[in-house]
Write a protein that holds these residues in place. Structure first.
Motif, PDB file in Angstrom:
ATOM      1  N   GLN A  49       0.834  -1.207   0.000  1.00  0.00           N
ATOM      2  CA  GLN A  49       0.000   0.000   0.000  1.00  0.00           C
ATOM      3  C   GLN A  49       0.864   1.250   0.000  1.00  0.00           C
ATOM      4  O   GLN A  49       0.562   2.222  -0.683  1.00  0.00           O
ATOM      5  N   ALA A  57       3.536   1.564  -1.368  1.00  0.00           N
ATOM      6  CA  ALA A  57       4.085   1.765  -2.705  1.00  0.00           C
ATOM      7  C   ALA A  57       3.018   2.340  -3.630  1.00  0.00           C
ATOM      8  O   ALA A  57       3.242   2.464  -4.836  1.00  0.00           O
ATOM      9  N   GLY A  58       1.851   2.652  -3.078  1.00  0.00           N
ATOM     10  CA  GLY A  58       0.804   3.268  -3.890  1.00  0.00           C
ATOM     11  C   GLY A  58      -0.038   2.254  -4.647  1.00  0.00           C
ATOM     12  O   GLY A  58      -0.742   2.607  -5.581  1.00  0.00           O
ATOM     13  N   MET A  75      -0.448   8.873   7.465  1.00  0.00           N
ATOM     14  CA  MET A  75      -0.368   8.021   6.284  1.00  0.00           C
ATOM     15  C   MET A  75      -1.642   7.213   6.056  1.00  0.00           C
ATOM     16  O   MET A  75      -1.855   6.666   4.981  1.00  0.00           O
ATOM     17  N   ILE A 132      -2.467   4.453   7.943  1.00  0.00           N
ATOM     18  CA  ILE A 132      -2.359   3.039   8.307  1.00  0.00           C
ATOM     19  C   ILE A 132      -2.546   2.816   9.806  1.00  0.00           C
ATOM     20  O   ILE A 132      -2.347   1.724  10.288  1.00  0.00           O
ATOM     21  N   VAL A 151      -4.598   4.595   1.577  1.00  0.00           N
ATOM     22  CA  VAL A 151      -3.144   4.724   1.669  1.00  0.00           C
ATOM     23  C   VAL A 151      -2.555   4.966   0.278  1.00  0.00           C
ATOM     24  O   VAL A 151      -1.734   5.865   0.072  1.00  0.00           O
ATOM     25  N   ALA A 152      -3.019   4.151  -0.683  1.00  0.00           N
ATOM     26  CA  ALA A 152      -2.484   4.266  -2.039  1.00  0.00           C
ATOM     27  C   ALA A 152      -2.735   5.663  -2.610  1.00  0.00           C
ATOM     28  O   ALA A 152      -1.865   6.249  -3.260  1.00  0.00           O
ATOM     29  N   VAL A 158      -0.281   8.093  -1.223  1.00  0.00           N
ATOM     30  CA  VAL A 158       1.021   7.949  -1.872  1.00  0.00           C
ATOM     31  C   VAL A 158       1.005   8.659  -3.215  1.00  0.00           C
ATOM     32  O   VAL A 158       1.931   9.394  -3.566  1.00  0.00           O
ATOM     33  N   LYS A 159      -0.088   8.485  -3.937  1.00  0.00           N
ATOM     34  CA  LYS A 159      -0.169   9.131  -5.247  1.00  0.00           C
ATOM     35  C   LYS A 159      -0.229  10.643  -5.110  1.00  0.00           C
ATOM     36  O   LYS A 159       0.241  11.367  -5.982  1.00  0.00           O
ATOM     37  N   LEU A 218       6.247   7.213   3.330  1.00  0.00           N
ATOM     38  CA  LEU A 218       6.607   6.841   4.698  1.00  0.00           C
ATOM     39  C   LEU A 218       7.721   5.806   4.691  1.00  0.00           C
ATOM     40  O   LEU A 218       7.648   4.810   3.995  1.00  0.00           O
ATOM     41  N   ARG A 240       9.036   3.245   7.153  1.00  0.00           N
ATOM     42  CA  ARG A 240       8.515   2.687   8.398  1.00  0.00           C
ATOM     43  C   ARG A 240       9.606   2.393   9.413  1.00  0.00           C
ATOM     44  O   ARG A 240      10.757   2.171   9.068  1.00  0.00           O
ATOM     45  N   GLY A 266      11.448  -1.966   6.508  1.00  0.00           N
ATOM     46  CA  GLY A 266      10.325  -2.246   5.626  1.00  0.00           C
ATOM     47  C   GLY A 266      10.777  -2.621   4.231  1.00  0.00           C
ATOM     48  O   GLY A 266      10.669  -1.826   3.309  1.00  0.00           O
ATOM     49  N   VAL A 267      11.298  -3.848   4.077  1.00  0.00           N
ATOM     50  CA  VAL A 267      11.679  -4.290   2.733  1.00  0.00           C
ATOM     51  C   VAL A 267      10.928  -5.583   2.428  1.00  0.00           C
ATOM     52  O   VAL A 267      10.483  -6.271   3.326  1.00  0.00           O
ATOM     53  N   ARG A 316      11.472  -1.613  -8.054  1.00  0.00           N
ATOM     54  CA  ARG A 316      10.552  -1.632  -9.177  1.00  0.00           C
ATOM     55  C   ARG A 316       9.101  -1.601  -8.697  1.00  0.00           C
ATOM     56  O   ARG A 316       8.247  -0.913  -9.275  1.00  0.00           O
ATOM     57  N   VAL A 317       8.812  -2.348  -7.619  1.00  0.00           N
ATOM     58  CA  VAL A 317       7.449  -2.371  -7.096  1.00  0.00           C
ATOM     59  C   VAL A 317       7.040  -0.970  -6.623  1.00  0.00           C
ATOM     60  O   VAL A 317       5.904  -0.551  -6.786  1.00  0.00           O
ATOM     61  N   CYS A 318       7.986  -0.255  -6.036  1.00  0.00           N
ATOM     62  CA  CYS A 318       7.643   1.033  -5.439  1.00  0.00           C
ATOM     63  C   CYS A 318       7.717   2.193  -6.421  1.00  0.00           C
ATOM     64  O   CYS A 318       7.124   3.257  -6.188  1.00  0.00           O
ATOM     65  N   ALA A 319       8.459   2.026  -7.507  1.00  0.00           N
ATOM     66  CA  ALA A 319       8.620   3.129  -8.455  1.00  0.00           C
ATOM     67  C   ALA A 319       7.285   3.458  -9.117  1.00  0.00           C
ATOM     68  O   ALA A 319       6.487   2.575  -9.394  1.00  0.00           O
ATOM     69  N   ARG A 320       7.052   4.744  -9.336  1.00  0.00           N
ATOM     70  CA  ARG A 320       5.817   5.149 -10.018  1.00  0.00           C
ATOM     71  C   ARG A 320       6.186   5.987 -11.232  1.00  0.00           C
ATOM     72  O   ARG A 320       7.150   6.759 -11.204  1.00  0.00           O
TER      73      ARG A 320
END
Ligand SMILES: Nc1ncnc2c1ncn2[C@@H]1O[C@H](COP(=O)(O)OP(=O)(O)OP(=O)(O)O)[C@@H](O)[C@H]1O
Ligand SMILES: [Mg+2]
Lengths: 653, 236
Positions: free
Chosen positions: A191, A193-194, B54, B56, B76-77, B80-81, B86, B88, B92-93, B104-108
């Motif tokens: 979440q 991560a958006g 955030m 959560i 939450v999403a 982030v957008k 955050l 944590r 938090g990995v 890659r998962v976190c990149a937007r």
């Protein structure tokens, strides 16, 4: 040699099914806390829709039918797969997503509800007659030396390998797939991560619906299509998924194909002259069970879910449920019910009491110890068949012969407890499911183990009194009813004594935290083995009584589905309380509620569908089980009765 | 970072776990380019405040705005957008994924910070790209955790205990990185830190939280001159 090769190739058919379904199971495994036992039943919509469409041009949907006339094979394939995808997605959204934070028990039970529902629903829409499904893949004969095999098996294996590679690529190379893997461990992280974990999970359920639906359509020509047989394809698939640790697509894919080949080779060897006759039948169904045992031996330590008990969010056990007064009342109610009823109604009262004993077995093992077991009905079957064998081969009669039979069930229960010491949660459910299938196919339905005349059981007799259920024209004699009532009351009191004793306290300590229990000096292994044995003895008692109530033992009383339905009804009745077992007996097939439903609501045929739906809805409404509500109901009935108005209805039990 | 660099405004935020209120009526703000400390003793509610912002942690009442956008009720999403990030507490990995896959998962797509740009700022991660995150050392995981937040392109970054379990030298280096990102890129930072003396060097302002309530906004210069003076706020 050529023949062996031919059998191996033939085996790729069921191997592809096991592999395809295992891939689907692995795909969604991360999205819920428990595995989905209803998966095969869910995606079997695809071959049924496909078959109906190609043969009649009618698009039969879960609800409604559209007549679209002659359809090409490709269109039918696409529509069949689409229905499986929609059913899969809907199941996730309506059932598993809302349950994602509940206990493993709740999710497992819900998935069994899905299984029962889907199986009954498909049967309702398409009937239960076996169907021979047309080919999509090329199927010209292929000659291997002098032996000819259908070519589609090779294409099927190829299809499942390609499918596996696509799914694996999704999980390793796409952002969504990577995020889905991440979410199975760390939902909040995803979440942050958006991304939306729910949407990612919905996507994998779409993929699972697609993969399962497609493989079942492609493989359907290799074996006849019935709702029951395709529902049970979950068993080999589950065995393979377990081997794959619910994670490796590669192992799921290759393991499934290998299992199919092995099963086919077993079929081949069992036709050889040197092969023992008694092991000729059911060998194919025993293979997944053996695989499960091997898989657990190989990677039991590394399986996910170990250490997080099924009891993580189990409802509290009421240790003073069903006290002396309540038991007396209950006894009175059953007594009156037995006296005022007759014929089929009395038979329903008797069945209710027998199934209450069966459910009590599950209350002990699942409610009190937190182990999800699908074994009780199979153990009951063991007792029933031992009873019949003892009476056939020896001079032993009631009450010695049933005691021997119950002891045999208890001994098997003890054996089951040995692997159960290492595993928990969904895994025991998988072992016992595979074990129940093996027992049914290898033992109960094995013609070599049953005499041609059937497994007759003589009426029980004590001090010259006939306690049998039948005599002459009377089909439900009260003498037998009284015998069952005495045994039920003894079982209820026995379990109550058990849970209130220090042994009961030990059980509950283990249920809430195994490690903590061990650290204060509780002998966890010994206690669990004792509980399994007691539970098995209760199941054995129920099995013996089922035998007596039918006069002849048939495998149909002890099927895998009967086992699933006992778990269903016990959960509905309240799996953590003693009175829950009595409620379960009322609800069980051929019990009082069933009698009423088929007599007054004409629900007989749809009972399973209704029960499955009720199960799913009740888990959703109350993931901790119905015991709390039922306890409330019980106390209300109690107060009303003690007010003296005394309206003892027969179905009020 | 996010175009323009929006500022964070929190108004009367309360976080409640069941009956217990962990955060009561906290109001604070973070402007673009500013590094703001949120200090306080253990259990004061610092983490809960960040989680509440955030989305959560269970927020009982209060408003959160990012720039002109009200995000109090958002998922939450969606936050982030909108440009909130955050880091944590703890590491938090995603343990089973590699460093590159984590990023890659976190990149937007909308993020102005590419994976390569972030790795350039945290060069220690560069050679570890294909290593599984669970195999990284504690410090490396902490860096990855920061990098994950950065690649999602926040305009305001909430950081919970950057120094947890790290050697002081490494902490100082990470602090310097955070400072330079704030200064050069206009990133707003709300920093929760136990080791106040390590953080003081980069803070522009600070809030002190005690038993769920903001009790002071001590001048940074005063704290730098006498770090021990912070204790008086903790004890009340
Ligand atoms: N999930 C939760 N459920 C119930 N209470 C919680 C939860 N998380 C935190 N708390 C309580 O809320 C209070 C504030 O906790 P919080 O983690 O926000 O403190 P903190 O300031 O971050 O402390 P630390 O410096 O030790 O990290 C504490 O009393 C804690 O016990
Ligand atoms: Mg904290």
């Amino acid at each position: 040699m050529n023949q062996i090769l031919a059998f191996a190739i033939l085996g790729l058919g069921s191997g592809a099914i096991a592999a395809g379904l295992a891939i689907g199971i692995v795909t969604t495994a991360g999205s819920t806390g428990a595995v989905n036992f209803g998966y095969a039943a869910m995606v079997m919509w695809a071959p049924f829709v496909f078959d109906e469409l190609t043969k009649t041009g009618r698009l039969v949907l879960p609800v409604g039918t559209i007549d679209i006339g002659p359809t090409s094979v490709m269109t039918a394939l696409v529509l069949g797969v689409a229905v499986a995808v929609v059913v899969s997605l809907a199941t996730y959204w309506l059932v598993f997503r809302p349950l994602r934070r509940t206990s493993v028990l709740a999710q497992t039970v819900a998935s069994i509800g899905v299984l029962l529902c889907m199986q009954a629903w498909v049967a309702l829409r398409f009937g239960t007659d076996p169907r021979v499904v047309g080919n999509v893949l090329p199927n010209e004969p292929l000659a291997i030396g002098s032996v000819v095999v259908p070519r589609d098996r090779l294409f099927l294996a190829l299809a499942v390998v390609v499918l596996g590679m696509l799914v694996a690529a999704y999980f390793h190379f796409t952002k969504a797939g990577l995020a889905t893997r991440a979410a199975s461990q760390d939902e909040v992280g995803v979440q942050l991560a958006g991304l939306s974990p729910s949407r990612l999970n919905a996507l994998v359920w779409v993929i699972a619906g697609f993969a399962g639906g497609l493989i079942l359509i492609l493989a359907a020509p290799t074996r006849s299509l019935t709702p029951t047989s395709y529902t049970l394809m979950i068993v080999p698939a589950m065995a393979v998924a377990l081997l794959a640790r619910f994670r490796s697509i590669t192992v799921a894919c290759l393991g499934g194909l290998a299992l199919g080949v092995v099963q086919s080779l077993l079929t081949y060897t069992s036709t050889q002259t040197w092969w023992p006759k008694w092991a000729a039948a059911g060998m194919v169904d025993a293979a997944p069970f053996i695989l499960v045992v091997v898989a657990l031996a190989i990677n039991g330590r590394h399986l996910p879910g170990r250490g997080e008990g099924a009891s993580s969010a189990m409802p509290p056990v009421s240790r003073d449920s069903l006290g002396g007064r309540a038991t007396a009342l209950l006894t009175m109610m059953f007594l009156v019910a037995l006296m005022v009823s007759g014929g089929s109604l009395r038979f329903a009262v008797i069945t209710t009491m027998i199934m209450a004993i069966m459910s009590l077995s599950l209350v002990v093992i699942t409610g009190f110890v937190g182990q999800i077991s699908l074994a009780p009905v199979a153990l009951a079957g063991v007792a029933g068949f031992v009873l019949s064998a003892v009476e056939r081969r020896t001079a032993l009669r009631f009450p010695v012969s049933p005691i021997v039979a119950i002891a045999a069930a208890a001994a098997v229960g003890f054996l089951v407890s040995l692997p159960a010491l290492r595993i928990r949660g969904t895994q025991l459910a998988i072992v016992t499911l595979a074990g129940a299938v093996t027992a049914e196919q290898f033992v109960f339905r094995n013609p070599q183990l049953s005499p041609p005349a059937g497994n007759l059981i003589s009426n029980p007799r004590l001090f010259g009194i006939d306690l049998g259920i039948r005599s002459g024209s009377s089909l439900a004699r009260i003498q037998f009813g009284l015998l069952v009532l005495v045994l039920l009351v003894a079982s209820l009191l026995g379990v109550r004594f058990l849970i209130r004793s220090s042994f009961g306290a030990t059980l509950l300590a283990i249920r809430s935290d195994e490690r903590a229990a061990a650290s204060v000096g509780i002998h966890v292994a010994r206690t669990k083995m004792a509980a399994f044995t007691i539970s098995a003895a209760l199941a054995g008692l129920a099995g013996v009584l089922i035998g007596y109530s039918r006069g002849q033992l048939s495998a149909d009383s002890f099927t895998v589905f009967a086992g699933l339905s006992v778990l269903t009804f016990t959960f509905l009745g309240g799996i953590t309380s003693i009175e829950g077992a009595v409620f379960a007996g009322v609800l069980a097939p051929l019990g009082l509620a069933y009698f009423a439903a088929s007599r007054f609501l004409h629900l007989g045929e749809n009972y399973q569908l209704v029960a499955g739906l009720a199960l799913v809805v009740s888990v959703l409404a109350n993931p901790e089980g119905m015991s709390a509500q039922n306890r409330l109901l019980a106390s209300r009935i109690k107060t009303r009765l003690s007010r003296g108005t005394g309206q003892v209805g027969t179905s009020d039990a | 970072m996010h175009s323009g660099g929006a500022s964070l405004a929190v108004d009367a935020l309360s976080v409640r776990y069941g009956a217990a209120a962990a955060v009561r009526g906290v109001s604070l703000s973070v402007s673009p380019g500013e590094v703001v400390g949120l200090l306080g003793p253990n259990g004061a509610g610092k983490s809960s405040t960040l989680k509440g912002i955030m989305g959560i942690a269970p927020v009982a009442s209060g408003e959160v705005r990012l720039g002109t956008v009200e995000i109090s009720g958002a998922t939450v999403a969606a936050r982030v957008k909108a440009g909130l990030g955050l880091v944590r507490e703890g590491r938090g990995v995603f343990g089973r994924l590699s460093v590159a896959e984590n990023l890659r998962v976190c990149a937007r797509d909308q993020s102005p910070m590419s994976i390569d740009a972030v790795l350039a700022m945290l060069p220690a991660l560069e050679p570890l790209r294909s290593r599984r995150a669970m195999l990284l050392s504690g410090g490396e995981q902490q860096m990855l955790s920061l990098a994950k937040a950065l690649v999602s392109g926040p305009s305001v970054l909430l950081i919970d205990e950057l120094s947890l379990g790290l050697a002081p030298i490494l902490t100082a280096r990470l602090m310097a990185t955070v400072r330079s990102m704030a200064t050069e890129l206009g990133l707003g930072v709300l920093l929760v830190e136990q080791h106040v003396n390590l953080a003081l060097g980069i803070l522009d302002r600070a809030y002190v939280l005690r038993r769920g309530e903001l009790v002071a906004e001590p001048p940074i210069a005063e704290l730098r001159a006498d770090p021990a003076s912070l204790r008086q706020y903790y004890l009340g």
